[in-house]
Design a protein around this motif. Structure first.
Motif, PDB file in Angstrom:
ATOM      1  N   ASP A  25       0.845  -1.187   0.000  1.00  0.00           N
ATOM      2  CA  ASP A  25       0.000   0.000   0.000  1.00  0.00           C
ATOM      3  C   ASP A  25       0.887   1.247   0.000  1.00  0.00           C
ATOM      4  O   ASP A  25       2.077   1.187   0.343  1.00  0.00           O
ATOM      5  CB  ASP A  25      -0.892   0.017   1.249  1.00  0.00           C
ATOM      6  CG  ASP A  25      -1.956  -1.080   1.204  1.00  0.00           C
ATOM      7  OD1 ASP A  25      -2.232  -1.575   0.099  1.00  0.00           O
ATOM      8  OD2 ASP A  25      -2.483  -1.428   2.275  1.00  0.00           O
ATOM      9  N   ARG A  26       0.289   2.382  -0.354  1.00  0.00           N
ATOM     10  CA  ARG A  26       1.056   3.626  -0.500  1.00  0.00           C
ATOM     11  C   ARG A  26       1.723   4.057   0.805  1.00  0.00           C
ATOM     12  O   ARG A  26       2.781   4.693   0.806  1.00  0.00           O
ATOM     13  CB  ARG A  26       0.131   4.744  -0.999  1.00  0.00           C
ATOM     14  CG  ARG A  26       0.862   6.050  -1.326  1.00  0.00           C
ATOM     15  CD  ARG A  26      -0.127   7.146  -1.661  1.00  0.00           C
ATOM     16  NE  ARG A  26      -0.915   6.785  -2.831  1.00  0.00           N
ATOM     17  CZ  ARG A  26      -2.154   7.212  -3.044  1.00  0.00           C
ATOM     18  NH1 ARG A  26      -2.746   7.978  -2.147  1.00  0.00           N
ATOM     19  NH2 ARG A  26      -2.800   6.858  -4.135  1.00  0.00           N
ATOM     20  N   GLN A  27       1.129   3.700   1.948  1.00  0.00           N
ATOM     21  CA  GLN A  27       1.656   4.156   3.232  1.00  0.00           C
ATOM     22  C   GLN A  27       2.882   3.364   3.693  1.00  0.00           C
ATOM     23  O   GLN A  27       3.543   3.752   4.664  1.00  0.00           O
ATOM     24  CB  GLN A  27       0.555   4.049   4.307  1.00  0.00           C
ATOM     25  CG  GLN A  27      -0.644   4.956   4.079  1.00  0.00           C
ATOM     26  CD  GLN A  27      -1.609   4.423   3.018  1.00  0.00           C
ATOM     27  OE1 GLN A  27      -1.493   3.262   2.604  1.00  0.00           O
ATOM     28  NE2 GLN A  27      -2.544   5.258   2.575  1.00  0.00           N
ATOM     29  N   LYS A  28       3.204   2.270   3.061  1.00  0.00           N
ATOM     30  CA  LYS A  28       4.302   1.423   3.519  1.00  0.00           C
ATOM     31  C   LYS A  28       5.662   2.107   3.305  1.00  0.00           C
ATOM     32  O   LYS A  28       5.876   2.789   2.305  1.00  0.00           O
ATOM     33  CB  LYS A  28       4.275   0.088   2.783  1.00  0.00           C
ATOM     34  CG  LYS A  28       3.005  -0.729   3.008  1.00  0.00           C
ATOM     35  CD  LYS A  28       2.803  -1.068   4.482  1.00  0.00           C
ATOM     36  CE  LYS A  28       1.547  -1.920   4.674  1.00  0.00           C
ATOM     37  NZ  LYS A  28       1.321  -2.248   6.093  1.00  0.00           N
ATOM     38  N   PRO A  29       6.597   1.898   4.220  1.00  0.00           N
ATOM     39  CA  PRO A  29       7.896   2.599   4.144  1.00  0.00           C
ATOM     40  C   PRO A  29       8.767   2.164   2.977  1.00  0.00           C
ATOM     41  O   PRO A  29       9.699   2.892   2.620  1.00  0.00           O
ATOM     42  CB  PRO A  29       8.560   2.243   5.485  1.00  0.00           C
ATOM     43  CG  PRO A  29       7.865   0.996   5.954  1.00  0.00           C
ATOM     44  CD  PRO A  29       6.460   1.102   5.454  1.00  0.00           C
ATOM     45  N   MET A  30       8.492   1.015   2.361  1.00  0.00           N
ATOM     46  CA  MET A  30       9.328   0.576   1.237  1.00  0.00           C
ATOM     47  C   MET A  30       9.307   1.565   0.086  1.00  0.00           C
ATOM     48  O   MET A  30      10.269   1.643  -0.690  1.00  0.00           O
ATOM     49  CB  MET A  30       8.861  -0.799   0.742  1.00  0.00           C
ATOM     50  CG  MET A  30       9.334  -1.961   1.599  1.00  0.00           C
ATOM     51  SD  MET A  30      11.146  -2.098   1.662  1.00  0.00           S
ATOM     52  CE  MET A  30      11.534  -2.422  -0.061  1.00  0.00           C
ATOM     53  N   TRP A  31       8.218   2.344  -0.042  1.00  0.00           N
ATOM     54  CA  TRP A  31       8.152   3.315  -1.138  1.00  0.00           C
ATOM     55  C   TRP A  31       9.122   4.478  -0.938  1.00  0.00           C
ATOM     56  O   TRP A  31       9.318   5.288  -1.855  1.00  0.00           O
ATOM     57  CB  TRP A  31       6.726   3.842  -1.286  1.00  0.00           C
ATOM     58  CG  TRP A  31       5.737   2.806  -1.732  1.00  0.00           C
ATOM     59  CD1 TRP A  31       4.601   2.425  -1.090  1.00  0.00           C
ATOM     60  CD2 TRP A  31       5.795   2.000  -2.915  1.00  0.00           C
ATOM     61  NE1 TRP A  31       3.946   1.442  -1.786  1.00  0.00           N
ATOM     62  CE2 TRP A  31       4.659   1.157  -2.918  1.00  0.00           C
ATOM     63  CE3 TRP A  31       6.690   1.898  -3.978  1.00  0.00           C
ATOM     64  CZ2 TRP A  31       4.401   0.237  -3.932  1.00  0.00           C
ATOM     65  CZ3 TRP A  31       6.441   0.984  -4.994  1.00  0.00           C
ATOM     66  CH2 TRP A  31       5.309   0.166  -4.968  1.00  0.00           C
ATOM     67  N   GLN A  32       9.709   4.575   0.243  1.00  0.00           N
ATOM     68  CA  GLN A  32      10.715   5.617   0.463  1.00  0.00           C
ATOM     69  C   GLN A  32      12.039   5.284  -0.222  1.00  0.00           C
ATOM     70  O   GLN A  32      12.850   6.168  -0.483  1.00  0.00           O
ATOM     71  CB  GLN A  32      10.954   5.819   1.976  1.00  0.00           C
ATOM     72  CG  GLN A  32       9.709   6.213   2.741  1.00  0.00           C
ATOM     73  CD  GLN A  32       9.078   7.492   2.227  1.00  0.00           C
ATOM     74  OE1 GLN A  32       9.778   8.472   1.956  1.00  0.00           O
ATOM     75  NE2 GLN A  32       7.758   7.480   2.079  1.00  0.00           N
ATOM     76  N   VAL A  33      12.247   3.993  -0.493  1.00  0.00           N
ATOM     77  CA  VAL A  33      13.526   3.580  -1.088  1.00  0.00           C
ATOM     78  C   VAL A  33      13.344   2.963  -2.466  1.00  0.00           C
ATOM     79  O   VAL A  33      14.318   2.628  -3.135  1.00  0.00           O
ATOM     80  CB  VAL A  33      14.253   2.570  -0.170  1.00  0.00           C
ATOM     81  CG1 VAL A  33      14.625   3.241   1.144  1.00  0.00           C
ATOM     82  CG2 VAL A  33      13.391   1.335   0.077  1.00  0.00           C
ATOM     83  N   MET A  34      12.111   2.803  -2.919  1.00  0.00           N
ATOM     84  CA  MET A  34      11.850   2.145  -4.196  1.00  0.00           C
ATOM     85  C   MET A  34      10.652   2.813  -4.861  1.00  0.00           C
ATOM     86  O   MET A  34       9.737   3.283  -4.187  1.00  0.00           O
ATOM     87  CB  MET A  34      11.576   0.654  -3.958  1.00  0.00           C
ATOM     88  CG  MET A  34      11.594  -0.210  -5.202  1.00  0.00           C
ATOM     89  SD  MET A  34      11.420  -1.969  -4.788  1.00  0.00           S
ATOM     90  CE  MET A  34      12.971  -2.289  -3.932  1.00  0.00           C
ATOM     91  N   THR A  35      10.639   2.862  -6.186  1.00  0.00           N
ATOM     92  CA  THR A  35       9.509   3.445  -6.897  1.00  0.00           C
ATOM     93  C   THR A  35       8.673   2.352  -7.557  1.00  0.00           C
ATOM     94  O   THR A  35       9.127   1.216  -7.715  1.00  0.00           O
ATOM     95  CB  THR A  35       9.969   4.442  -7.984  1.00  0.00           C
ATOM     96  OG1 THR A  35      10.368   3.722  -9.169  1.00  0.00           O
ATOM     97  CG2 THR A  35      11.117   5.307  -7.498  1.00  0.00           C
ATOM     98  N   HIS A  36       7.461   2.735  -7.989  1.00  0.00           N
ATOM     99  CA  HIS A  36       6.582   1.799  -8.668  1.00  0.00           C
ATOM    100  C   HIS A  36       7.183   1.306  -9.990  1.00  0.00           C
ATOM    101  O   HIS A  36       6.793   0.254 -10.498  1.00  0.00           O
ATOM    102  CB  HIS A  36       5.232   2.467  -8.977  1.00  0.00           C
ATOM    103  CG  HIS A  36       4.490   2.941  -7.777  1.00  0.00           C
ATOM    104  ND1 HIS A  36       4.818   4.114  -7.121  1.00  0.00           N
ATOM    105  CD2 HIS A  36       3.437   2.413  -7.106  1.00  0.00           C
ATOM    106  CE1 HIS A  36       3.991   4.285  -6.112  1.00  0.00           C
ATOM    107  NE2 HIS A  36       3.150   3.275  -6.061  1.00  0.00           N
ATOM    108  N   LEU A  37       8.127   2.051 -10.534  1.00  0.00           N
ATOM    109  CA  LEU A  37       8.713   1.692 -11.825  1.00  0.00           C
ATOM    110  C   LEU A  37       9.708   0.551 -11.709  1.00  0.00           C
ATOM    111  O   LEU A  37      10.070  -0.061 -12.715  1.00  0.00           O
ATOM    112  CB  LEU A  37       9.401   2.912 -12.460  1.00  0.00           C
ATOM    113  CG  LEU A  37       8.493   3.916 -13.166  1.00  0.00           C
ATOM    114  CD1 LEU A  37       7.578   4.641 -12.168  1.00  0.00           C
ATOM    115  CD2 LEU A  37       9.312   4.940 -13.942  1.00  0.00           C
TER     116      LEU A  37
END
Length: 277
Positions: A25-37
């Motif tokens: 989900d968007r709130q997860k911290p993994m998106w701070q180090v990785m992008t959807h691409l």
């Protein structure tokens, strides 16, 4: 992909969206180090398995990614159908995915135009701040260069939407609407000359054609405005074989989106013809 579904009627189409295979989900911290691409941020194995299952006429269980909330829905079941449309950033990334398709399309939007569309969508429709959207451009560019753009070499059809003049993007408003052109690159097609004649003669468009030395690659540059009625007439002329498979009247769009529908349909028509070769 919605416009392509409109050709066949939504009752005949099932769609897979790559967004529904984000790992978090968007709130997860993994998106701070990785992008959807980045492919590793997506469950491409599940995407591939579901596409293969639908191709085998089996039902699959999906979850939907809600762009408003940034969360995944509860699982739900979808059935296979006559036409399967798979879309997303990584739809051409895996060989097994590519082997499933009868037609592979890459949407190669002009970069400045893509940013214009994304700002319009994310700020005015999804409620993001302009600072967040501009920051995402910078963050995602390395992944776009490494993982997304190379997929174009696997496509049968590359559709590139471009502004008529780059400077037009700076002054778009009600009095100065954005005027676009469509650049189409096809590989191993065989009806581009017929397409050229119909686009000029029926739709009244300006079309430039460039053919490679061996005739395998063709580029069409298309300018002008086409009505939905003209595009429907052009489809009747160019795509008799496909019309035999339709049980509804296609929902043709006007302008460049309608031209993308028409050109996609001509390539589906070619794919059907090649089955008899």
């Amino acid at each position: 992909s919605d416009a392509i579904a409109g050709i066949f009627g939504k009752h005949s189409v099932v769609t897979l969206s790559g967004d529904d295979y984000h790992l978090w989900d968007r709130q997860k911290p993994m998106w701070q180090v990785m992008t959807h691409l980045n492919p590793m941020a997506n469950d491409l194995e599940a995407f591939c398995n579901d596409l293969v299952s639908l191709t085998d006429r089996k039902s699959v269980s999906l979850r939907h990614y809600d762009h408003q909330t940034g969360r995944m829905s509860k699982p739900f079941l979808i059935d296979s159908n006559d036409f399967i449309i798979a879309s997303g950033l990584h739809a051409l990334y895996l060989k097994t995915l590519r082997d499933c398709y009868d037609l592979k399309i890459y949407l190669d939007i002009d970069e400045d135009l893509r940013r214009h569309f994304k700002i319009e969508r994310d700020v005015h429709h999804r409620g993001h701040t302009i600072e967040r959207v501009l920051g995402s451009f910078k963050k995602r560019e390395p992944d776009a260069e490494q993982f997304i753009r190379p997929q174009s070499r696997h496509a049968d059809l590359i559709l590139s939407l471009q502004p008529m003049h780059p400077r037009m993007l700076a002054g778009v408003d009600d009095k100065h609407p954005l005027r676009l052109k469509l650049v189409v690159n096809t590989r191993n097609g065989f009806n581009e000359l017929s397409l050229h004649r119909v686009l000029v003669g029926v739709c009244g468009l300006h079309v430039d054609v460039v053919v490679s030395g061996d005739g395998a690659d063709v580029q069409l540059s298309i300018e002008g405005e086409a009505s939905a009625e003209d595009i429907a007439m052009a489809a009747e002329i160019l795509c008799n074989r496909v019309h035999d498979f339709l049980d509804v009247s296609p929902q043709w769009q006007e302008g460049m989106l309608g031209l993308m529908q028409l050109i996609t349909l001509t390539h589906i028509n070619q794919a059907l013809t090649k089955r008899f070769i």
